[in-house]
Scaffold this active site. Structure first.
Site, PDB file in Angstrom:
ATOM      1  N   CYS A   1       0.857  -1.175   0.000  1.00 16.36           N
ATOM      2  CA  CYS A   1       0.000   0.000   0.000  1.00 16.36           C
ATOM      3  C   CYS A   1       0.893   1.226   0.000  1.00 16.36           C
ATOM      4  CB  CYS A   1      -0.967  -0.021   1.175  1.00 16.36           C
ATOM      5  SG  CYS A   1      -0.178  -0.078   2.785  1.00 16.36           S
TER       6      CYS A   1
ATOM      7  N   HIS B   1      -3.528   9.848   5.902  1.00 12.78           N
ATOM      8  CA  HIS B   1      -3.992   8.465   5.770  1.00 12.78           C
ATOM      9  C   HIS B   1      -5.390   8.363   6.370  1.00 12.78           C
ATOM     10  CE1 HIS B   1      -4.093   4.093   6.103  1.00 12.78           C
ATOM     11  NE2 HIS B   1      -2.988   4.032   5.387  1.00 12.78           N
TER      12      HIS B   1
END
Length: 657
Positions: free
Chosen positions: A26, A580
């Protein structure tokens, strides 16, 4: 950074490749699924300078690397001989924002890159074997020659089968179905039919696509072609088959899909390939050859420029084989040919550029690929150089085309003729020696090759440096080049920090405004030790009350993860910001997220960046706590929160000084 050694260390410390079930990545982490997590050496991984920390969560063994994780991931796959798994990896690049050129190069490179090493090896063996025969060291009738040539030529002869495997991955087709399609195309009996003297009828009489029909399929005439060594027919066939397979999976009950999906996919695709796809691809090649014959008769210089400049494109599409038929036709009718010969200098233009890249690159992997590509190019096999070295660096590929056109002009100026088929690269010289022996045409051939090679080398050294390595794309001089470099290079931290340290005064306070409305939290309250420990950098977190993320400062978008759960920014003041959204929300694979910006886009404070569905994320069982991290915190004396409690979008949030 030495990605190769880091990848080797990670492979060893997760228990070896035998312990890996799958691996994806990721924004910052390698996410392994291990067969036995107890075999992994947590302490050794955490002690590695290239690893931030290790996290075990959600059934995954997560090795935190940082924002250059994509490069470590690619190297990890190469070092371990692994294949990436899961949609997180397959969709890492946001192809919805890629140009048509980028998509094309992504497709071609994705199909050819996996077998470049073997392709280069086969080319070298084939070239060396031909050289041994030319020098009289081997006889073509000897067993040694037959075996060595089979090693080299066999790879190219069965290229459709090899391509079918990589094309299947790009088009999401079952690889064994793809191999079955390719095998049928080069099946010996099919090849024999193409050479049969039994002609049932002739189609398209009088045209350049006139075709003898040797067999029919359900009474439909089948135009047989020789598909060995071809590229485009199998790629088109696999693409078509992927759509047939997709439709079959929708229509066929799941309990019998195991055998009925391949059954119908093969049964439909193979006949259509022989009846439609293959002939059309081959006719495209023939049409291109006829066009260039007309151009040469009109203007040899123009033909040289086009042939030399675009030959590598023809090779890339596999349509260059059509020129072979024109070559033999010309030899039969007038005893020489001047079209096919124009492509000879292109090999040396290509390896001139490759040599320039070898001089300029700082990447050991690039150099290791360039050396065999250079050698095989000397022998006339340029596919490893094209697919592995120059095409991925678009500017270098264009420079090699320009150099090839320059060299081809020498052939046109010298009125050089080819009297036989000898080969490419250094084996092209016998082509220009006719019954009268050596004459000026041989010297013009030498001149063309030298000019092509020097032109390729010079153009790469002068104009191609910034295309060699991602590091070379970092602009020099102006502060705004930081954002440009970040938009062009995947590893934003390694390159941007260097420029920022030279240009940004970190003693001057910088403020960031809140990108979200919600409750401000300390990083230590985040339920993820990677963020809470400060390993990724200093900052804070926000528990959002609304589902829109806004820009905290003026700058550029440095990184947009395809799933929309994370975004990286480079502010005009030099801060590198990672936001995030939620914890482990990468597992949602983009569901509930809508990205509003693209990589490299200029932004102003308050511009909307991402929309996300708070309720959907929570309903899926994921935290929505959103860390706002300054990933280059080490460049500041202090990163201070200047907001607490409830915060609104646009309110002062962090101060960096």
């Amino acid at each position: 950074m030495a990605y190769e050694q880091l990848a080797k260390d990670i492979l060893k410390d997760v228990g070896g490749k035998e312990n890996i079930t799958s691996v994806v990545h990721c924004t910052t982490r390698l996410r392994f699924k291990l067969k036995d997590e107890s075999k992994a050496n947590d302490d050794a991984l955490k002690a590695n300078d290239g690893v931030v920390t290790v996290v075990k969560a959600g059934g995954q063994y997560q090795v935190v690397i940082g924002t250059h994780v994509d490069k470590v991931y690619d190297t990890l796959l190469a070092e371990g001989g692994l294949s990436g798994g899961g949609q997180v990896d397959d969709n890492y690049e946001d192809k919805t924002n890629m140009s048509l050129t980028d998509r094309f190069i992504d497709l071609i490179s994705g199909i050819f890159t996996p077998f470049l090493g073997a392709l280069a090896a086969a080319g070298m063996i084939k070239g060396l074997t031909s050289a041994a025969v030319s020098l009289g060291w081997l006889s073509q009738s000897s067993g040694t020659y037959q075996i060595l040539y089979a090693i080299g030529d066999g790879f190219f002869y069965f290229l459709p089968i090899i391509i079918s495997l990589t094309a299947a991955k790009k088009f999401n087709l079952d690889k064994f179905i793809a191999v079955g399609i390719a095998a049928s195309m080069v099946y010996p009996n099919i090849v024999a039919i193409n050479n049969s003297k039994n002609v049932l009828m002739t189609l398209f009489k009088g045209s350049f696509i006139e075709s003898d029909i040797h067999i029919t399929f359900l009474k439909i005439p089948v135009i047989m072609m020789n598909y060995s060594s071809t590229v485009i027919p199998i790629i088109l066939a696999v693409w078509f088959a992927s759509h047939v397979q997709k439709l079959a999976k929708k229509l066929i009950p799941e309990m019998v899909q195991l055998f009925l999906v391949p059954f119908f996919t093969l049964l439909i695709t193979v006949p259509i390939t022989f009846i439609v796809i293959g002939p059309v691809a081959s006719w495209a090649s023939d049409a291109l050859s006829a066009l260039f014959q007309t151009l040469f008769n009109f203007s040899p210089i123009l033909a040289a420029l086009l042939m030399g400049g675009f030959w590598q494109v023809f090779v890339m599409f596999g349509v260059h084989w059509g020129f072979v038929a024109v070559f033999y036709a010309e030899l039969a009718s007038q005893g020489f040919d001047q079209i096919f010969l124009l492509s000879v200098s292109v090999c040396f233009a290509q390896i001139g550029v490759v040599l320039g890249i070898m001089f300029q690159t700082k990447n050991p992997k690039t150099r290791s690929l360039a050396i065999p590509a250079f050698i095989s190019g000397i022998f006339g096999v340029t596919e490893p150089a094209i697919y592995g070295i120059t095409l991925p660096r678009k500017k270098s590929f264009v420079l090699s085309c320009i150099a090839g056109a320059i060299g081809a002009i020498c052939f046109a100026l010298g009125n050089v003729k080819a009297y036989s088929m000898a080969g490419f690269g250094i084996f092209a010289f016998p082509m220009v020696i006719g019954k009268n022996g050596v004459d000026a045409t041989l010297y013009w051939t030498f001149a063309s090759i030298i000019v092509s090679f020097v032109a390729g080398l010079a153009l790469q050294l002068i104009f191609g440096r910034d295309a060699v390595d991602p590091e070379g794309e970092v602009a020099k001089g102006k502060a705004e080049a930081v954002a440009q470099a970040a938009s062009e290079a995947a590893d934003i931290n390694e390159h941007a920090v260097k420029v920022q340290q030279e240009k940004i005064d970190y003693n001057q306070a910088t403020k960031l405004v809140s990108p979200l409305a919600g409750q401000v939290l300390a990083l230590t309250d985040v339920k993820d030790e990677v963020f809470s420990s400060g390993a990724m950098g200093q900052g804070l977190a926000i528990e959002p009350s609304a589902g829109t993320l806004y820009a905290p400062a003026d700058g550029h978008v440095a990184l947009v993860f395809p799933t929309g759960h994370a975004i990286g920014l480079n502010t005009d003041d030099g801060a590198e910001v990672l936001i995030h959204i939620g914890m482990d929300t990468v597992n949602l694979e983009g569901k509930g997220f809508e990205t509003l910006v693209t990589k490299g886009q200029a932004i102003k404070a308050g511009d909307p960046l991402v929309k996300f569905d708070l309720d959907a994320i929570k309903a899926a069982g994921y935290e929505v706590t959103t860390p706002v991290i300054i990933t280059n915190s080490k460049n500041y004396h202090n990163v201070t929160a200047i907001a607490s409690g409830q915060v609104d979008v646009g309110q002062d949030l962090l101060e960096l000084n």
